[in-house]
Design an enzyme around this catalytic site. Structure first.
Site, PDB file in Angstrom:
ATOM      1  N   ASP A 187      37.746  46.792  38.151  1.00 53.25           N
ATOM      2  CA  ASP A 187      37.925  48.064  38.864  1.00 53.25           C
ATOM      3  C   ASP A 187      38.509  47.829  40.260  1.00 53.25           C
ATOM      4  O   ASP A 187      38.925  48.779  40.927  1.00 53.25           O
ATOM      5  CB  ASP A 187      36.573  48.785  39.022  1.00 53.25           C
ATOM      6  N   GLN A 195      30.091  51.772  35.691  1.00 52.71           N
ATOM      7  CA  GLN A 195      30.571  53.159  35.766  1.00 52.71           C
ATOM      8  C   GLN A 195      29.840  53.909  36.874  1.00 52.71           C
ATOM      9  O   GLN A 195      28.609  53.992  36.864  1.00 52.71           O
ATOM     10  CB  GLN A 195      30.372  53.856  34.409  1.00 52.71           C
ATOM     11  N   LYS A 220      37.085  54.405  27.478  1.00 57.11           N
ATOM     12  CA  LYS A 220      37.391  53.008  27.796  1.00 57.11           C
ATOM     13  C   LYS A 220      37.078  52.114  26.603  1.00 57.11           C
ATOM     14  O   LYS A 220      37.845  51.209  26.267  1.00 57.11           O
ATOM     15  CB  LYS A 220      36.609  52.565  29.045  1.00 57.11           C
TER      16      LYS A 220
END
Ligand code: NAD
Length: 246
Positions: A81, A58, A14
């Site tokens: 997200d 994460q 990422k």
């Protein structure tokens, strides 16, 4: 948080994608011993930092930390997200800014391949909040007839053999075999599983499914890179939304 090796790979990918396209990013690699309060304070700080448009935590978090509480703390307008309940609800009603990156990437793959979803039988195997459920909603919004299968589903192969579009998000290597795939189906393999010899493999047995499929995504190289591309897209969108609000 912590030292999950898969998470390390995902975070690095990422960061690399951000660098490649010119998105400024900050990484906070916190030790496993970090308290929930410290993590929540960091999220508050980033929520209030104007130069940060998108925040992602994460997952998975180390045991003992409440994932739901942590996700709920992210400003929904910075939730790239799309895991915050506000964004989940917006997806449900079909009026959303962000879609979770993996289903968004799959929708993009289907669209760019010229595959029509309208009226087709879509079967999603897996019902996680991250992949299965939002995937089903997106296919439904595109007018697919959607069946969601999971660990308690009976006669799974019967269901998967109905699918014009089959999405496998289970996390078990080679779980979907060729005999579970309808001739001419579109097969999307979300699984990322590491075999004993360290090789990456999907949830679909590629060798037996590929000859039957009209189109099939490989692992690695199919859905994974699309997921990261959609994270970049969500971040750009968040930047625009947050700028307009200033
Ligand atoms: P998860 O473990 O949260 O969910 C797995 C789902 O599979 C569950 O809903 C469960 O009901 C279902 N399942 C388990 N056993 C089953 C069975 N025997 N029959 C039918 N259904 C069964 O996993 P997840 O987070 O949704 O991820 C699934 C896979 O996708 C994993 O391999 C993960 O690494 C991968 N993944 C890939 C990406 C990507 O970018 N390509 C992103 C997220 C997850």
């Amino acid at each position: 948080m912590g030292d999950d090796p898969a998470s390390r790979v995902y975070v690095n990918n990422k960061k690399k994608a951000c660098e490649e396209i010119g998105i400024y990013s900050e990484e906070y690699a916190l030790p496993e011993t970090t308290s929930e309060e410290e993590l929540l304070n960091l999220i508050d700080k980033l929520n209030n930092k104007p130069e940060i448009s998108g925040i992602l935590v994460q997952l998975p978090l180390p045991a003992g930390l409440d994932e739901e509480k942590v996700i709920n703390r992210i400003n929904p307008k910075k939730d790239v997200d799309a895991f915050h309940p506000v964004n989940v609800g917006k997806i449900m009603v079909g009026n959303y800014d962000f879609v979770p990156c993996t289903p968004a990437g799959i929708m993009e793959l289907i669209k760019e391949s010229g595959i029509d979803i309208c009226g087709r039988e879509c079967v999603v195997v897996g019902r996680s909040n991250i992949v299965g459920k939002p995937m089903a909603m997106m296919l439904l919004h595109a007018n697919g007839t959607v069946t969601v299968c999971h660990s308690r589903t009976k006669n799974l192969a019967e269901k998967t053999r109905q699918a014009d579009i089959l999405v496998a998000a289970v996390g078990i290597p080679n779980f979907i075999t060729g005999d579970m795939v309808k001739e001419g189906a579109v097969v999307i393999d979300v699984g990322i599983n590491r075999t004993e010899n360290g090789k990456l493999t999907g949830d679909v047995e590629f060798e037996t499914a590929e000859p039957k499929a009209a189109a099939i995504t490989p692992v690695p190289g199919g859905v994974g890179p699309m997921t990261i591309a959609m994270l970049m897209k969500n971040t750009l969108k968040a930047a625009v939304i947050n700028r307009e609000e200033k």
